[in-house]
Design an enzyme around this catalytic site. Structure first.
Site, PDB file in Angstrom:
ATOM      1  CD  GLU A  11      -2.979  -1.053   2.013  1.00 53.61           C
ATOM      2  OE1 GLU A  11      -2.986   0.183   2.800  1.00 53.61           O
ATOM      3  OE2 GLU A  11      -4.468  -2.227   1.737  1.00 53.61           O
TER       4      GLU A  11
ATOM      5  CD  GLU B  31      -3.258  -5.991   4.012  1.00 50.45           C
ATOM      6  OE1 GLU B  31      -3.875  -5.343   4.779  1.00 50.45           O
ATOM      7  OE2 GLU B  31      -2.678  -5.684   4.228  1.00 50.45           O
TER       8      GLU B  31
HETATM    9  C1  NOJ Z   1      -4.475  -2.208   5.514  1.00 47.21           C
HETATM   10  C2  NOJ Z   1      -2.666  -2.455   5.991  1.00 47.21           C
HETATM   11  O1  NOJ Z   1      -2.394  -3.036   4.791  1.00 47.21           O
HETATM   12  C3  NOJ Z   1      -2.537  -3.112   6.918  1.00 47.21           C
HETATM   13  O2  NOJ Z   1      -1.741  -2.820   8.056  1.00 47.21           O
HETATM   14  C4  NOJ Z   1      -3.920  -2.960   7.561  1.00 47.21           C
HETATM   15  O3  NOJ Z   1      -4.261  -3.309   8.737  1.00 47.21           O
HETATM   16  C5  NOJ Z   1      -5.540  -3.475   7.341  1.00 47.21           C
HETATM   17  N1  NOJ Z   1      -5.211  -2.475   5.624  1.00 47.21           N
HETATM   18  C6  NOJ Z   1      -6.423  -2.547   8.099  1.00 47.21           C
HETATM   19  O4  NOJ Z   1      -6.817  -1.726   8.253  1.00 47.21           O
END
Ligand code: NOJ
Length: 451
Positions: free
Chosen positions: A170, A357
């Site tokens: 990200e 994710e």
């Molecule tokens: C994206 C992130 O990569 C992760 O670290 C985070 O905990 C989750 N989203 C949830 O917000």
């Protein structure tokens, strides 16, 4: 009368997994030679992280990894996305190697293999060594150079245990939200030119990650990036709204996916950035634009878009009362899964996608009678998977899905209150209790079907 069931089966060899990241679960933040990260520093700034929570102990996974891996195996997890902590391997970001850090990941990776779990390893999940931030962090090109050395070290050290590499997680969160007035470490507000420059340096780092895997990864090594483009969802699935959403998706993903997949910045991005456009050497794109093997997408939510005047994309703001998870940014919009997968594949010519994710953050209450009935999380993930299944049916080349997260962990600025796990963690005792969503997801993984 018989009740007909419609099993929504996923493709053969679809990779089902769960995801975590080193800083969010490991703890041992200052143990065994680990260097300070920007999050170790940031969480000590009053008011930055909910409740003053720190990463010092987190889920104590550094010490409990054996039982955590055994728990994963009991749930039937076959693929696990984790990250390496750069400051655990190189406490100063470059220079002397911390052998105890290398040894830890060797033990962890061995344990995963012993349980038949395939690791997917992210090189950078936001925990920049503080020593590099002290030199300017991602504002400086030298951070990308330091990343090159770190990537070489990581890939060479773990090449026999890791075949699936993810360069960065990200980009937006450690550039724009970190240097442009957001809520991520180091919490700077330096303006758009710095943000765009930070993006460019991140792209260089990505390129070095790909290069390191090609040079040192050995047979069968594969590499991609994980990105979280804003997903535009057509408010009605009409040709005009779909075209508007597609156009906006393309524009908003130009900076990262465009750079990587097209090997250049689009005219449109550079024009829109104007005087704030990044400075770069055109040769940088020989590195940035190297072919990758897959694209990872983190998809939790999106934005509704429709065709406005002359077909121009118009973003529809969420009205008050629109359903959200407890994470305030997480508007429940499962169709983002469908359109995110479709647009990424179509616009960027990606032949293999992984959802690296997806999940939902709720402030679950502690287990009562041994159970956490997280029906809201289960429901949302189920809807997202339904949309993913639809995307695959319509031709999106999705090869796997990782649920965020294995267990409740450090949710950045929201600390430990906000829970994304399918396993409940009691942070006082470190007792792990699978939630209802874990039991359900175990069946999905086992049967390869949406149940
Ligand atoms: C994206 C992130 O990569 C992760 O670290 C985070 O905990 C989750 N989203 C949830 O917000």
């Amino acid at each position: 009368m018989s009740i007909k069931s419609h099993p929504r089966t996923f493709p053969p060899r679809f990779a089902w997994g769960v995801a975590t990241a080193a800083p969010q679960i490991e703890g041992a933040a200052f143990a065994d030679g680990k260097g300070e990260s920007i999050w170790d520093r940031y969480c000590r700034v009053p008011g930055k992280v909910h409740n003053g929570d720190t990463l010092d102990v987190a889920c104590d996974h550094y010490r409990r990894y054996r039982s955590d891996v055994a728990l994963m195996a009991r749930l039937g997890v076959k693929h696990y996305r984790l990250s390496l902590a750069w400051p655990r391997l190189l406490p100063q970001g470059r220079g002397p190697v911390n052998q105890k850090g290398v040894d830890f990941y060797h033990r962890l990776l061995d344990t995963l293999h012993a349980h038949g779990i395939t690791p997917w390893v992210t090189l950078f999940h936001w925990d920049l060594p503080q020593a590099l931030e002290d030199e300017g962090g991602w504002r400086r090109r030298t951070t990308a150079d330091a990343f090159a050395g770190y990537a070489d070290l990581a890939v060479r050290s773990f090449r026999s245990q890791v075949k699936n590499w993810i360069t960065l997680n990200e980009t937006n969160c450690f550039t724009r939200l970190a240097y442009g007035g957001g809520d991520k470490a180091p919490g700077a507000n330096d303006g758009e030119a710095v943000v765009n420059q930070a993006y460019h340096h991140a792209m260089l780092a990505h390129g070095h990650g790909v290069r390191a895997v090609r040079e040192h990864g050995g047979r069968g090594a594969r590499v991609g990036i994980t990105d979280n483009p804003i997903v535009s969802v057509p408010v009605t699935e009409t040709a005009a709204d779909i075209a508007a959403a597609r156009d906006l998706f393309r524009f908003e993903s130009d900076r990262v996916l465009g750079a990587i997949c097209n090997g250049r910045y689009s005219e449109r991005y550079l024009r829109a950035a104007g005087a704030d456009a990044p400075r770069f050497d055109p040769r940088d794109f020989q590195l940035i634009g190297q072919p990758t093997d897959f694209l990872g997408l983190n998809i939790y939510t999106g934005q509704f878009v429709r065709a406005g005047r002359r077909g121009r994309p118009e973003i529809l703001p969420f009205p008050a009362g629109y359903p959200r998870a407890d994470s305030p940014w997480l508007y429940l919009l499962p169709q983002a899964m469908y359109w995110g997968a479709r647009f990424a594949a179509e616009l960027r010519g990606v032949r293999s996608l992984y959802i690296t994710e997806n999940g939902a953050g709720y402030d679950d209450a502690p287990p009562a009678g041994g159970e956490v009935l997280d029906l809201h999380r289960r429901e949302y993930v189920r809807q997202c998977l339904g949309e993913l299944h639809r995307a695959i049916g319509d031709g999106a080349p999705v090869d796997g899905y990782f649920l965020w997260s294995l267990m409740d962990n450090f949710e950045w600025q929201d600390g430990y209150a906000r829970r994304f796990g399918i396993v409940y963690n009691d942070f006082a005792t470190q007792k792990r209790t699978p939630k209802l969503s874990a039991r359900w997801y175990a069946e999905v993984m086992k049967t390869n079907r949406l149940l």
